[in-house]
Design a protein around this motif. Structure first.
Motif, short mmCIF file in Angstrom:
data_model
loop_
_atom_site.label_atom_id
_atom_site.label_comp_id
_atom_site.label_asym_id
_atom_site.label_seq_id
_atom_site.Cartn_x
_atom_site.Cartn_y
_atom_site.Cartn_z
N GLN A 70 94.29 16.91 -9.93
CA GLN A 70 93.73 16.34 -8.71
C GLN A 70 94.79 15.48 -8.03
OE1 GLN A 70 89.26 15.38 -9.21
NE2 GLN A 70 90.11 14.93 -11.22
N LEU A 104 90.08 18.34 -5.77
CA LEU A 104 89.12 17.60 -6.59
C LEU A 104 88.37 18.53 -7.53
CD1 LEU A 104 87.55 15.08 -4.04
CD2 LEU A 104 89.21 14.62 -5.85
N THR A 106 85.05 18.58 -9.07
CA THR A 106 83.76 17.90 -8.94
C THR A 106 83.02 17.88 -10.27
OG1 THR A 106 82.72 19.95 -8.22
CG2 THR A 106 83.57 18.50 -6.52
N ALA A 122 87.14 21.16 -3.97
CA ALA A 122 86.63 20.10 -3.09
C ALA A 122 87.79 19.24 -2.58
CB ALA A 122 85.60 19.24 -3.81
N LYS A 123 87.54 18.63 -1.45
CA LYS A 123 88.43 17.62 -0.89
C LYS A 123 87.60 16.38 -0.61
CE LYS A 123 87.73 19.11 3.91
NZ LYS A 123 88.38 19.54 5.17
N GLY A 124 88.25 15.26 -0.38
CA GLY A 124 87.47 14.06 -0.15
C GLY A 124 88.34 12.90 0.29
N GLU A 154 83.04 13.44 -0.83
CA GLU A 154 83.73 14.69 -1.07
C GLU A 154 83.00 15.84 -0.36
OE1 GLU A 154 83.73 15.02 -5.31
OE2 GLU A 154 81.71 15.86 -5.42
N TYR A 192 80.27 16.66 3.79
CA TYR A 192 80.62 15.51 2.95
C TYR A 192 79.36 14.86 2.37
CZ TYR A 192 85.57 15.46 4.15
OH TYR A 192 86.89 15.78 4.27
N ARG A 195 80.45 10.69 -3.50
CA ARG A 195 80.89 11.00 -4.84
C ARG A 195 80.06 10.19 -5.84
NH1 ARG A 195 86.79 11.24 -6.42
NH2 ARG A 195 86.01 13.10 -7.47
#
Length: 326
Positions: A70, A104, A106, A122-124, A154, A192, A195
């Motif tokens: 990550q 990410l 998750t 995932a991105k965040g 995220e 989004y 988290r």
């Protein structure tokens, strides 16, 4: 005025998935020649977190050997202000930050067990601001106040679900009896969501004092308050994990005293000749016996309805310890 500059680089290589990561980072520190003592700092860098075994294990128990580290790109801006109050030193610090998160992995919290999706899907981001005031509110004893605000979310890149409507446009659930006839449907992309570590606000006080006639007898008070973390039902659908745990509250009280000092000089013929000092401490954790919730145990009835039963953290606890310095 003074200007300081630090530049560094770190590299990691993991032969398990043959991934090489290079992490440059930098920090600037500026102290202006003002009458008041201020310092400003800026930090940035790339940080990687290679996966460990549990992050490689999917929800079905299989192992994904292709999981990557990550990544987080940090931007942080802070300041320190040193001053005197009541002829004693104090320091007020502020820091604001934003982190760009990618690759990410998750996860969900099932009761108190963390279960990973084992996929970099995932991105965040994480953003917030921290305030800290510390100093000698009581001469010779450090105390501090912390206040933090944070938002971390995220976006799972490949998740979606179907939403159903009846002929009046109201949302219905076709698997639940009595909710009406489905007239239309649409695909929803959640975007989004918070988290699991998202905690909007935390506040902490640590205060020390001592007996005026004997500074070797001290007392400290620790107060912690925080808004709840996010959670959801145990159905492996992250977009539902937007519920909040109850607020976290805890008060700790501690007493400490110097039992023995300078024993090397006073007890040359005993075992205490090897000891410089002995401190004894009595601590009462969760003094008010608050039943803080750490997670929920989900129970399903015969009608497939879910009920959340809270799991509580430790109640009031008494701890005794001794610190021996030789």
């Amino acid at each position: 005025s003074t200007l300081g500059f630090n530049l560094g680089i770190r590299g990691t290589y993991w032969d398990f998935n043959e991934e090489l990561n290079i992490s440059p980072r930098t920090q600037l520190l500026y102290r202006p020649s003002w009458e008041k003592k201020y310092a400003f700092r800026f930090a940035s860098g790339v940080y990687y977190q290679p996966p460990f075994y549990r992050e490689l294990r999917r929800l079905d128990g299989t192992i994904n050997t292709g999981v990557l580290a990550q990544r987080s790109i940090h931007l942080a801006l802070g300041s320190d202000y040193e001053f005197e109050m009541w002829n004693r030193p104090f320091k007020f610090s502020t820091e604001v930050y934003h982190k760009f998160l990618s690759n990410l992995n998750t996860y969900e919290v099932d009761n108190v067990k963390v279960r990973y999706y084992a996929d970099n899907n995932a991105k965040g981001f994480a953003q917030g601001i921290d305030f800290r005031l510390n100093g000698e509110f009581v001469k010779g004893a450090d105390s501090w106040f912390n206040l933090s605000f944070m938002n971390t979310q995220e976006d799972i890149l490949d998740d979606s679900y179907i939403r159903y409507y009846n002929d009046t446009g109201a949302v219905v659930n076709p698997i639940v009896e009595g909710f009406g006839v489905v007239d239309s449907q649409e695909t929803v992309y959640p975007g989004y969501i918070p988290r699991p570590t998202n905690q909007f606000m935390t506040f902490n006080i640590f205060f020390q004092d001592y007996v005026r006639s004997n500074e070797n007898i001290k007392v400290h008070l620790n107060f912690i308050f925080g808004t709840g973390f996010k959670f959801g039902p145990p159905d492996n659908k992250r977009y539902k994990d937007t519920l909040s745990l109850p607020m976290y509250r805890r008060v700790d009280l501690g007493f400490s005293g110097l039992i023995l000092k300078g024993a090397k000089q006073k007890y040359d013929e005993t075992i205490f000749r090897y000891v410089n000092s002995i401190w004894g401490t009595l601590e009462i954790f969760n003094l008010l016996d608050v039943a803080n919730t750490v997670s929920y145990l989900w129970i399903r009835d015969t009608s497939s309805r879910l009920f959340a039963v809270p799991n509580h953290l430790t109640s009031r606890l008494v701890n005794v310890k001794f610190v021996i310095k030789i």
